[in-house]
Scaffold this motif. Structure first.
Motif, PDB file in Angstrom:
ATOM      1  N   VAL A  54      -2.943  -5.273  -3.627  1.00 49.96           N
ATOM      2  CA  VAL A  54      -2.873  -4.130  -4.539  1.00 49.96           C
ATOM      3  C   VAL A  54      -1.482  -3.547  -4.519  1.00 49.96           C
ATOM      4  O   VAL A  54      -0.836  -3.466  -3.463  1.00 49.96           O
ATOM      5  CB  VAL A  54      -3.931  -3.054  -4.157  1.00 49.96           C
ATOM      6  CG1 VAL A  54      -3.726  -2.596  -2.720  1.00 49.96           C
ATOM      7  CG2 VAL A  54      -3.878  -1.876  -5.116  1.00 49.96           C
ATOM      8  N   VAL A  55      -1.006  -3.157  -5.693  1.00 48.43           N
ATOM      9  CA  VAL A  55       0.282  -2.488  -5.837  1.00 48.43           C
ATOM     10  C   VAL A  55       0.020  -1.155  -6.524  1.00 48.43           C
ATOM     11  O   VAL A  55      -0.689  -1.105  -7.543  1.00 48.43           O
ATOM     12  CB  VAL A  55       1.268  -3.340  -6.661  1.00 48.43           C
ATOM     13  CG1 VAL A  55       2.573  -2.580  -6.874  1.00 48.43           C
ATOM     14  CG2 VAL A  55       1.532  -4.663  -5.972  1.00 48.43           C
ATOM     15  N   HIS A  56       0.586  -0.097  -6.001  1.00 45.70           N
ATOM     16  CA  HIS A  56       0.361   1.231  -6.561  1.00 45.70           C
ATOM     17  C   HIS A  56       1.493   1.607  -7.504  1.00 45.70           C
ATOM     18  O   HIS A  56       2.663   1.599  -7.126  1.00 45.70           O
ATOM     19  CB  HIS A  56       0.228   2.276  -5.447  1.00 45.70           C
ATOM     20  CG  HIS A  56      -1.067   2.185  -4.708  1.00 45.70           C
ATOM     21  ND1 HIS A  56      -1.269   1.293  -3.680  1.00 45.70           N
ATOM     22  CD2 HIS A  56      -2.233   2.875  -4.866  1.00 45.70           C
ATOM     23  CE1 HIS A  56      -2.509   1.424  -3.215  1.00 45.70           C
ATOM     24  NE2 HIS A  56      -3.110   2.380  -3.916  1.00 45.70           N
ATOM     25  N   LEU A  57       1.113   1.898  -8.720  1.00 45.95           N
ATOM     26  CA  LEU A  57       2.061   2.404  -9.711  1.00 45.95           C
ATOM     27  C   LEU A  57       1.832   3.912  -9.803  1.00 45.95           C
ATOM     28  O   LEU A  57       1.061   4.407 -10.618  1.00 45.95           O
ATOM     29  CB  LEU A  57       1.829   1.732 -11.064  1.00 45.95           C
ATOM     30  CG  LEU A  57       2.811   2.083 -12.186  1.00 45.95           C
ATOM     31  CD1 LEU A  57       4.225   1.647 -11.800  1.00 45.95           C
ATOM     32  CD2 LEU A  57       2.380   1.433 -13.498  1.00 45.95           C
ATOM     33  N   GLY A  58       2.525   4.647  -8.905  1.00 49.71           N
ATOM     34  CA  GLY A  58       2.238   6.064  -8.771  1.00 49.71           C
ATOM     35  C   GLY A  58       0.836   6.223  -8.176  1.00 49.71           C
ATOM     36  O   GLY A  58       0.507   5.604  -7.167  1.00 49.71           O
ATOM     37  N   PRO A  59      -0.026   7.004  -8.836  1.00 47.15           N
ATOM     38  CA  PRO A  59      -1.393   7.168  -8.332  1.00 47.15           C
ATOM     39  C   PRO A  59      -2.350   6.060  -8.806  1.00 47.15           C
ATOM     40  O   PRO A  59      -3.506   6.030  -8.413  1.00 47.15           O
ATOM     41  CB  PRO A  59      -1.816   8.517  -8.931  1.00 47.15           C
ATOM     42  CG  PRO A  59      -1.043   8.614 -10.210  1.00 47.15           C
ATOM     43  CD  PRO A  59       0.276   7.937  -9.949  1.00 47.15           C
ATOM     44  N   ILE A  60      -1.843   5.158  -9.640  1.00 45.84           N
ATOM     45  CA  ILE A  60      -2.702   4.126 -10.231  1.00 45.84           C
ATOM     46  C   ILE A  60      -2.596   2.845  -9.408  1.00 45.84           C
ATOM     47  O   ILE A  60      -1.508   2.259  -9.291  1.00 45.84           O
ATOM     48  CB  ILE A  60      -2.297   3.842 -11.689  1.00 45.84           C
ATOM     49  CG1 ILE A  60      -2.364   5.132 -12.515  1.00 45.84           C
ATOM     50  CG2 ILE A  60      -3.205   2.773 -12.290  1.00 45.84           C
ATOM     51  CD1 ILE A  60      -1.855   4.963 -13.929  1.00 45.84           C
TER      52      ILE A  60
END
Length: 359
Positions: free
Chosen positions: A13-19
């Motif tokens: 998983v990679v977090h794009l900000g809170p997403i």
């Protein structure tokens, strides 16, 4: 000793900000798009209308996701309902765990609803979508690679999968990449179905049955290599038994269908019996309008000719009446003159006779 191997991603998983952007979810989504795209092309080639596959997929995909998750949770219930487990995790689809058997079974129910609403035969739609489904499975299996799951026995082959995670009882090491084996097998099955469909003109659900049977053959030996926990019956994993039963059902359907309904459907969708239904419909409309115009012109010419004939018919009658009236008038005018002359001659003859008697 250093060996060649397939590395596993450090995290899925990679977090794009809170997403959070999860590799497993991306593989599923990409697979769905590929299935719909290829299915749409094959549906149009069989005489269907563009967009129909996507419309029915709106029903099939959610049902398939629910069915796949239900199968996984039921067959591996101890992962969610045993001591120390949180049953809420059963709803976390993004963490992995979709059973293809449940996905196909319940997805077929959703597809049946969509096909029924459009007046389309489900077997024909399934035939068009079959290669796309198995290609989607090939892509979806890479989601297991992101999650470091569903690997086989330990091995030292050059293509061994390096597992680095130790969560959920995993033991770091080098294992058979069964996710890769199944992915490659699915690609081969997809091309097999496309070739057989073109070569033998499969119809009435037989292309779909071929996909199911061929997939089950590969799933059987790949499942046998896996080392993750699973329920066993008579020494075989539950999914092995499921693959054998589904294989027999698919082959039986293929044989019976070929005998009862040979060939392929001539019409798979109302108002879409040609690859370019809209263009043909416009052409037919243009031809119809042209034909109507030609008929109107022909009718106008015919009416004009009939009017001319009527006029021509009146002229001889008028002429005849004129000619017949003239002799009648001359005859009437001549007859009185002749009668007057004859009376005068009779009186003159009588006068001469009287004069002769006197003499």
């Amino acid at each position: 000793m250093d060996i060649a191997y397939i590395p596993s991603p450090s995290h899925g998983v990679v977090h794009l900000g809170p997403i959070p952007l999860r590799g497993y979810a991306f593989c599923i989504i990409i697979g769905v798009f590929v299935a719909v795209w290829l299915g749409n092309k094959r549906w149009i080639a069989r005489g269907g209308r563009p967009g129909t596959v996507a419309d029915i997929a709106v029903w099939a995909v959610p049902f398939g996701l629910v069915g796949g998750r239900l199968y996984h949770v039921i067959t591996d219930y101890e992962l969610y309902f045993s001591d120390g487990r949180d049953w809420v995790d059963a709803f976390k689809v993004w963490q992995g765990g979709l059973g293809i058997w449940g996905a196909i079974a319940l997805g077929a129910v959703g597809a049946w609803i969509g096909c029924r609403r459009r007046g389309i035969p489900l077997p024909a739609w399934a035939d068009a979508l079959a290669p796309g489904i198995v290609f989607a499975q090939a892509i979806g299996r890479w989601g297991n690679w992101f999650n470091q799951e569903l690997y086989g026995k330990a091995t030292d082959v050059p293509w061994a999968l390096h597992i680095t995670s130790s969560t959920d009882g995993r033991v770091p090491g080098y294992y058979h990449p069964t996710f890769l084996y199944e992915s490659l097998w699915c690609v081969g099955v997809g091309f097999l179905v496309i070739w057989a469909d073109r070569r033998f003109t499969l119809g009435h659900g037989r292309a779909f049955a071929l996909y199911v049977a061929a997939y089950c053959v590969g799933r059987g030996w790949i499942e046998y290599m896996r080392v993750d926990d699973a329920h066993h019956i008579l020494g075989l994993r539950l999914n092995d038994w499921t693959a054998m039963v589904v294989f027999l059902l698919a082959v039986t359907y293929f044989v019976v269908s070929a005998r009862l309904r040979p060939g392929r459907e001539e019409v798979v969708e109302p108002d879409g019996d040609t690859p370019d239904g809209d263009a043909v419909a416009l052409d037919k409309k243009a031809d119809s309008e042209a034909g109507s115009k030609a008929d109107d012109e022909a009718d106008g010419t015919t009416d004009k000719k009939s009017d001319d004939k009527k006029l021509d018919g009146k002229k001889p009658d008028a002429k005849t009446d004129t000619e017949s009236d003239e002799p009648a008038q001359s005859k009437e005018s001549v007859e009185p003159a002749e009668s007057e002359e004859s009376e005068e001659s009779v009186e003159a003859a009588r006068g001469e006779a009287e004069s002769a008697k006197k003499v």
